[in-house]
Design a protein around this motif. Structure first.
Motif, PDB file in Angstrom:
ATOM      1  N   ILE A 122      10.304  -5.851  20.534  1.00 63.65           N
ATOM      2  CA  ILE A 122      10.648  -4.463  20.840  1.00 63.65           C
ATOM      3  C   ILE A 122      11.235  -3.849  19.572  1.00 63.65           C
ATOM      4  O   ILE A 122      11.935  -4.525  18.810  1.00 63.65           O
ATOM      5  N   ALA A 123      10.894  -2.592  19.330  1.00 64.37           N
ATOM      6  CA  ALA A 123      11.412  -1.884  18.164  1.00 64.37           C
ATOM      7  C   ALA A 123      11.743  -0.459  18.566  1.00 64.37           C
ATOM      8  O   ALA A 123      10.938   0.203  19.224  1.00 64.37           O
ATOM      9  N   GLY A 124      12.920  -0.003  18.187  1.00 62.25           N
ATOM     10  CA  GLY A 124      13.339   1.359  18.482  1.00 62.25           C
ATOM     11  C   GLY A 124      13.123   2.254  17.286  1.00 62.25           C
ATOM     12  O   GLY A 124      13.347   1.844  16.149  1.00 62.25           O
ATOM     13  N   VAL A 125      12.674   3.481  17.558  1.00 61.22           N
ATOM     14  CA  VAL A 125      12.417   4.430  16.477  1.00 61.22           C
ATOM     15  C   VAL A 125      12.606   5.850  17.014  1.00 61.22           C
ATOM     16  O   VAL A 125      12.268   6.130  18.160  1.00 61.22           O
ATOM     17  N   GLU A 126      13.176   6.719  16.187  1.00 65.26           N
ATOM     18  CA  GLU A 126      13.272   8.120  16.572  1.00 65.26           C
ATOM     19  C   GLU A 126      11.880   8.733  16.505  1.00 65.26           C
ATOM     20  O   GLU A 126      11.107   8.453  15.584  1.00 65.26           O
ATOM     21  N   ALA A 127      11.566   9.571  17.471  1.00 69.30           N
ATOM     22  CA  ALA A 127      10.226  10.167  17.564  1.00 69.30           C
ATOM     23  C   ALA A 127       9.831  10.911  16.287  1.00 69.30           C
ATOM     24  O   ALA A 127       8.651  10.937  15.925  1.00 69.30           O
ATOM     25  N   ASP A 128      10.800  11.516  15.587  1.00 66.69           N
ATOM     26  CA  ASP A 128      10.505  12.263  14.365  1.00 66.69           C
ATOM     27  C   ASP A 128      10.165  11.366  13.174  1.00 66.69           C
ATOM     28  O   ASP A 128       9.676  11.858  12.157  1.00 66.69           O
ATOM     29  N   ASN A 129      10.411  10.089  13.293  1.00 68.78           N
ATOM     30  CA  ASN A 129      10.151   9.149  12.206  1.00 68.78           C
ATOM     31  C   ASN A 129       8.690   8.700  12.281  1.00 68.78           C
ATOM     32  O   ASN A 129       8.374   7.586  12.665  1.00 68.78           O
ATOM     33  N   LYS A 130       7.794   9.607  11.903  1.00 63.13           N
ATOM     34  CA  LYS A 130       6.348   9.377  12.039  1.00 63.13           C
ATOM     35  C   LYS A 130       5.873   8.156  11.242  1.00 63.13           C
ATOM     36  O   LYS A 130       4.980   7.434  11.686  1.00 63.13           O
ATOM     37  N   GLY A 131       6.451   7.924  10.074  1.00 66.21           N
ATOM     38  CA  GLY A 131       6.046   6.772   9.262  1.00 66.21           C
ATOM     39  C   GLY A 131       6.279   5.459   9.992  1.00 66.21           C
ATOM     40  O   GLY A 131       5.403   4.591  10.037  1.00 66.21           O
TER      41      GLY A 131
END
Length: 155
Positions: A122-131
């Motif tokens: 599992i990995a968490g990422v902010e939606a705005d972090n497209k890269g």
């Protein structure tokens, strides 16, 4: 924990390595830490880095990424229940757009699966972090859920 990929070597961070605090404060620039948790956005002093590393070691591991003997980033691994690992990465700005994040994360997943058959991730990422979203999708992660403004992807 140590592994290598075609271009990278990853090894558990050695906290007594001379200059490691300075390396981390230099690596965690505003663009690098912008989408990271608040604890990763305040690494401006050796004391702050030491406190952050203390907290990281309580629940997981930090691996240092090296390319041609130069530090280029860090991987994060947090064991979760049921053969699951929460994973993440930080890559130096100068290394963005070269496929290194995908390569590092693929190497980490391969290493963990070789040592824990049936492992999931599992990995968490902010939606705005497209890269970072693109890195996860390239690796086969799919969107799972959103919690506290963080999108979680699963593999």
């Amino acid at each position: 924990m140590t592994f290598s990929t075609e271009r990278l070597v990853a090894a558990t961070l050695d906290r007594v390595m001379p200059g490691i605090q300075s390396e981390i404060t230099t690596m965690f620039t505003e663009p690098v830490s912008r989408y990271l948790p608040p604890s990763c956005q305040q690494l401006h002093t050796a004391e702050a880095v030491d406190h952050w590393l203390d907290e990281m070691e309580k629940t997981g591991a930090v691996l240092r990424l090296v390319l041609q003997n130069q530090p280029v980033g860090y991987l994060f691994v947090f064991p979760e229940p049921n053969q699951c690992y929460r994973v993440g990465y930080v890559l130096a700005e100068a290394c963005w757009g070269k496929g290194l994040a995908t390569e590092a994360m693929q190497g980490l997943i391969t290493y963990l699966r070789n040592n824990d058959q049936g492992a999931s991730f599992i990995a968490g990422v902010e939606a705005d972090n497209k890269g970072s979203v693109n890195v996860l999708v390239k690796l086969g992660f799919s969107f799972g859920y959103t919690e506290q403004d963080v999108d979680y992807y699963q593999l």
